[in-house]
Design a protein around this motif. Structure first.
Motif, PDB file in Angstrom:
ATOM      1  N   MET A 216       0.855  -1.167   0.000  1.00 29.21           N
ATOM      2  CA  MET A 216       0.000   0.000   0.000  1.00 29.21           C
ATOM      3  C   MET A 216       0.903   1.234   0.000  1.00 29.21           C
ATOM      4  O   MET A 216       1.732   1.404   0.869  1.00 29.21           O
ATOM      5  CB  MET A 216      -0.899  -0.036   1.243  1.00 29.21           C
ATOM      6  N   ASN A 217       0.708   2.072  -0.979  1.00 30.95           N
ATOM      7  CA  ASN A 217       1.466   3.308  -1.083  1.00 30.95           C
ATOM      8  C   ASN A 217       0.671   4.421  -0.407  1.00 30.95           C
ATOM      9  O   ASN A 217      -0.447   4.737  -0.824  1.00 30.95           O
ATOM     10  CB  ASN A 217       1.720   3.629  -2.559  1.00 30.95           C
ATOM     11  N   VAL A 218       1.231   4.998   0.637  1.00 28.77           N
ATOM     12  CA  VAL A 218       0.511   5.990   1.443  1.00 28.77           C
ATOM     13  C   VAL A 218       0.130   7.207   0.610  1.00 28.77           C
ATOM     14  O   VAL A 218      -1.004   7.693   0.691  1.00 28.77           O
ATOM     15  CB  VAL A 218       1.353   6.401   2.678  1.00 28.77           C
ATOM     16  N   LYS A 219       1.069   7.714  -0.197  1.00 25.81           N
ATOM     17  CA  LYS A 219       0.780   8.907  -1.018  1.00 25.81           C
ATOM     18  C   LYS A 219      -0.361   8.636  -1.996  1.00 25.81           C
ATOM     19  O   LYS A 219      -1.240   9.470  -2.174  1.00 25.81           O
ATOM     20  CB  LYS A 219       2.023   9.361  -1.764  1.00 25.81           C
ATOM     21  N   GLN A 220      -0.329   7.475  -2.632  1.00 24.58           N
ATOM     22  CA  GLN A 220      -1.408   7.126  -3.558  1.00 24.58           C
ATOM     23  C   GLN A 220      -2.730   6.998  -2.813  1.00 24.58           C
ATOM     24  O   GLN A 220      -3.764   7.461  -3.287  1.00 24.58           O
ATOM     25  CB  GLN A 220      -1.098   5.823  -4.289  1.00 24.58           C
ATOM     26  N   TYR A 221      -2.696   6.357  -1.656  1.00 24.53           N
ATOM     27  CA  TYR A 221      -3.911   6.170  -0.865  1.00 24.53           C
ATOM     28  C   TYR A 221      -4.505   7.519  -0.461  1.00 24.53           C
ATOM     29  O   TYR A 221      -5.711   7.713  -0.523  1.00 24.53           O
ATOM     30  CB  TYR A 221      -3.625   5.318   0.380  1.00 24.53           C
ATOM     31  N   LEU A 222      -3.645   8.435  -0.045  1.00 19.13           N
ATOM     32  CA  LEU A 222      -4.103   9.766   0.380  1.00 19.13           C
ATOM     33  C   LEU A 222      -4.329  10.699  -0.798  1.00 19.13           C
ATOM     34  O   LEU A 222      -4.767  11.831  -0.610  1.00 19.13           O
ATOM     35  CB  LEU A 222      -3.086  10.387   1.353  1.00 19.13           C
ATOM     36  N   LYS A 223      -3.997  10.213  -2.000  1.00 18.98           N
ATOM     37  CA  LYS A 223      -4.163  10.994  -3.231  1.00 18.98           C
ATOM     38  C   LYS A 223      -3.449  12.344  -3.126  1.00 18.98           C
ATOM     39  O   LYS A 223      -4.039  13.398  -3.345  1.00 18.98           O
ATOM     40  CB  LYS A 223      -5.641  11.172  -3.568  1.00 18.98           C
ATOM     41  N   THR A 224      -2.170  12.263  -2.795  1.00 18.66           N
ATOM     42  CA  THR A 224      -1.364  13.475  -2.669  1.00 18.66           C
ATOM     43  C   THR A 224      -0.020  13.273  -3.359  1.00 18.66           C
ATOM     44  O   THR A 224       0.486  12.159  -3.451  1.00 18.66           O
ATOM     45  CB  THR A 224      -1.130  13.868  -1.193  1.00 18.66           C
ATOM     46  N   THR A 225       0.516  14.357  -3.846  1.00 21.62           N
ATOM     47  CA  THR A 225       1.874  14.351  -4.399  1.00 21.62           C
ATOM     48  C   THR A 225       2.816  15.066  -3.446  1.00 21.62           C
ATOM     49  O   THR A 225       4.024  15.070  -3.641  1.00 21.62           O
ATOM     50  CB  THR A 225       1.909  15.041  -5.777  1.00 21.62           C
ATOM     51  N   LYS A 226       2.251  15.658  -2.420  1.00 27.34           N
ATOM     52  CA  LYS A 226       3.023  16.383  -1.417  1.00 27.34           C
ATOM     53  C   LYS A 226       3.922  15.412  -0.653  1.00 27.34           C
ATOM     54  O   LYS A 226       3.518  14.285  -0.344  1.00 27.34           O
ATOM     55  CB  LYS A 226       2.038  17.072  -0.466  1.00 27.34           C
ATOM     56  N   GLU A 227       5.130  15.864  -0.363  1.00 32.84           N
ATOM     57  CA  GLU A 227       6.071  15.029   0.393  1.00 32.84           C
ATOM     58  C   GLU A 227       5.584  14.899   1.838  1.00 32.84           C
ATOM     59  O   GLU A 227       5.219  15.876   2.472  1.00 32.84           O
ATOM     60  CB  GLU A 227       7.468  15.665   0.354  1.00 32.84           C
ATOM     61  N   ILE A 228       5.583  13.671   2.342  1.00 33.76           N
ATOM     62  CA  ILE A 228       5.167  13.403   3.721  1.00 33.76           C
ATOM     63  C   ILE A 228       6.432  13.042   4.500  1.00 33.76           C
ATOM     64  O   ILE A 228       7.184  12.167   4.063  1.00 33.76           O
ATOM     65  CB  ILE A 228       4.157  12.237   3.778  1.00 33.76           C
ATOM     66  N   PRO A 229       6.654  13.698   5.638  1.00 28.44           N
ATOM     67  CA  PRO A 229       7.829  13.335   6.437  1.00 28.44           C
ATOM     68  C   PRO A 229       7.826  11.827   6.744  1.00 28.44           C
ATOM     69  O   PRO A 229       6.776  11.230   6.987  1.00 28.44           O
ATOM     70  CB  PRO A 229       7.669  14.156   7.720  1.00 28.44           C
ATOM     71  N   LEU A 230       9.003  11.205   6.712  1.00 30.88           N
ATOM     72  CA  LEU A 230       9.136   9.756   6.818  1.00 30.88           C
ATOM     73  C   LEU A 230       8.468   9.181   8.067  1.00 30.88           C
ATOM     74  O   LEU A 230       7.747   8.173   7.986  1.00 30.88           O
ATOM     75  CB  LEU A 230      10.618   9.360   6.778  1.00 30.88           C
ATOM     76  N   LYS A 231       8.681   9.794   9.226  1.00 25.18           N
ATOM     77  CA  LYS A 231       8.060   9.272  10.454  1.00 25.18           C
ATOM     78  C   LYS A 231       6.546   9.348  10.373  1.00 25.18           C
ATOM     79  O   LYS A 231       5.845   8.406  10.755  1.00 25.18           O
ATOM     80  CB  LYS A 231       8.583  10.029  11.675  1.00 25.18           C
TER      81      LYS A 231
END
Length: 149
Positions: free
Chosen positions: A1-16
């Motif tokens: 499961m890709n978190v960015k795809q799931y959240l429908k965002t291209t914004k960088e999410i901090p790793l933690k």
């Protein structure tokens, strides 16, 4: 499961943050899958956990405190869960003969039979959820998860 795809965002999410969101999403997926296979038995995950705890007592009664200590989800109202299982005939409650303030809870034969059927369904869900992992990967994942505080 890709978190960015799931959240429908291209914004960088901090790793933690991405890691914790990922764990929450996986947790929810696991709960949904297990709840789904328990639905035909009219049993919640928490009730299933109580039945497993009582089976693990090997025909020795448990009290509410013992059950509550061993629950996977500590947020559960153990008294309410036990009451529901009593109404379904899966557990019995009695007063301890040596200490009338102590309530003893025991899984019934019907509870053991029903639990065996539930175990088959839950095992199938577990196999499906972990099917893309080999044993070494699961051991590594468990070792990494043990590091969480």
């Amino acid at each position: 499961m890709n978190v960015k795809q799931y959240l429908k965002t291209t914004k960088e999410i901090p790793l933690k943050k991405e890691t914790l969101i990922h764990l929450i999403l996986i947790h929810n997926r696991i709960k949904e899958a297990v709840s789904e296979v328990l639905k035909p038995f009219d049993i919640s995950i928490q009730q299933y956990n109580v039945l497993r705890i009582l089976r693990g007592q090997n025909k020795k009664p448990a009290n509410l405190s013992t059950i509550n200590e061993r629950m996977v989800s500590k947020m559960s109202n153990t008294t309410r869960l036990v009451d529901k299982l009593i109404s379904k005939g899966l557990v019995d409650r009695s007063v301890c003969p040596t200490n009338r303030r102590k309530v003893e809870i025991l899984i019934t034969n019907d509870g053991l039979d029903a639990l065996a059927k539930m175990d088959e369904a839950v095992d199938g869900a577990e196999d499906f959820l972990t099917g893309d992992f080999n044993d070494n990967e699961l051991k590594t994942l468990n070792a990494l998860l043990n590091k969480f505080k």
